[in-house]
Design a protein around this motif. Structure first.
Motif: not given
Length: 321
Positions: A40-42, A86-92, A141-148, A316-321
């Motif tokens: 998931v990109p930021i 993180l929540m988006v990746q979980w939702a995926i 999608l993050a909001e939906k993941a948190e709801e679930e 999940y791996r977190v990469e900061i550029f």
């Protein structure tokens, strides 16, 4: 007709790719990325928006934010976006999705603020409408993941609410409560002795009229220098400690219906009429149950979310550029 198993698997994979396309869209250029969580990109555009969302809450009264503080806000914004990713990746991984209609409806509401499509596209800037739509999809999608994962798990029983009430019963006391009206004859702090004497005489005249039985509401409405004049001087309900000391001391000497002597405070001269007194009492369980439930649900929601995010950070791996 029998459909080959291999064909079914290919279709399933293709469906997942289509599902993820809105999530991963706009991530083609690494120059646009500030971080990545799993797949998931930021983007820098998301970071800029989140920064601007936080900034007004952190700025001083006179505006202006130091360079150091701006860096702190940027980090805070990025931390929020990492948590969202993180929540988006979980939702995926859970194969959750947001219907296109929901995303389009949100986008249409934003587009309605602009006079034309061209103006909206211009406002989207380098990110573009599709890039913004992808970011919007990730947000939903993050909001939906948190709801679930969080909201649906928050369950507070009647027993928990009652136990909290019983354990903290001493906190649920309503202090002695007053209702009063007043007339204020304002005295300017910069006034001279003669002016102050004139104001005192004016207050004494109004006090005499009030004690003679003239309607207090009308006296306040036509003569008080306080904005409560528009409601006949009514101060509403308040309790000990909520007024200046001299006002409170005078109030405590009165019975409902009685009118005080002149009370001098930094504001001027007050004429106080005590309307009602409600003694201190224990608030009942029925009165407090709703608020207690809200508080317990809030605490449980925060606890579940914190624990969930800790799990996701390990997974999940977190990469900061």
């Amino acid at each position: 007709m029998i459909i080959p198993v291999r064909f079914v698997r290919i279709c399933a994979v293709f469906s997942v790719v289509l599902l993820l396309f809105p999530v991963l869209a706009s991530a083609d250029s690494k120059n646009d990325l500030v971080a990545r969580v799993g797949s998931v990109p930021i983007t820098r555009y998301e970071l800029a928006r989140e920064f601007q969302r936080i900034l007004p809450l952190q700025g001083g009264f006179h505006g202006g934010v130091s360079k150091e503080r701006r860096e702190e806000i940027r980090k805070q914004a990025l931390d929020r976006l990492v948590e969202r990713a993180l929540m988006v990746q979980w939702a995926i991984d859970q194969e959750l999705s947001v219907p296109n209609e929901e995303v389009d409806a949100k986008l249409a509401k934003l587009r309605a603020r602009y006079k034309s499509r061209e103006e909206f596209e211009k406002a989207a800037g380098v990110e573009g409408v599709q890039g913004y739509r992808a970011a919007l999809y990730r947000q939903l999608l993050a909001e939906k993941a948190e709801e679930e994962r969080v909201e649906k798990q928050v369950k507070i029983s009647e027993q928990q609410v009652r136990a909290y009430y019983e354990k903290n019963k001493d906190r649920f006391m309503r202090p002695k409560q007053f209702r009063a009206s007043h007339i204020l004859v304002r005295v300017d702090p910069s006034s001279n002795k003669q002016e102050r004497e004139e104001r005192r005489k004016r207050a004494e005249e109004l006090l005499k009229r009030a004690r003679a039985g003239e309607d207090f509401y009308n006296l306040a409405y036509y003569n008080s220098d306080d904005r409560t004049r528009y409601v006949g001087g009514d101060l509403g309900y308040f309790h000990v400690g909520q007024t200046v000391k001299a006002f409170e001391q005078a109030l405590l000497k009165l019975k409902p219906g009685e009118i005080s002597d002149l009370v001098r405070t930094r504001f001027g001269y007050h004429i106080i009429k005590l309307v009602e007194v409600n003694e201190e009492r224990q608030l009942t369980y029925e009165e407090m149950a709703g608020k207690i439930r809200q508080q317990l649900e809030k605490e449980e929601r925060e606890r579940l979310k914190k624990a969930w995010l800790e799990e996701l950070k390990k997974k999940y791996r977190v990469e900061i550029f």
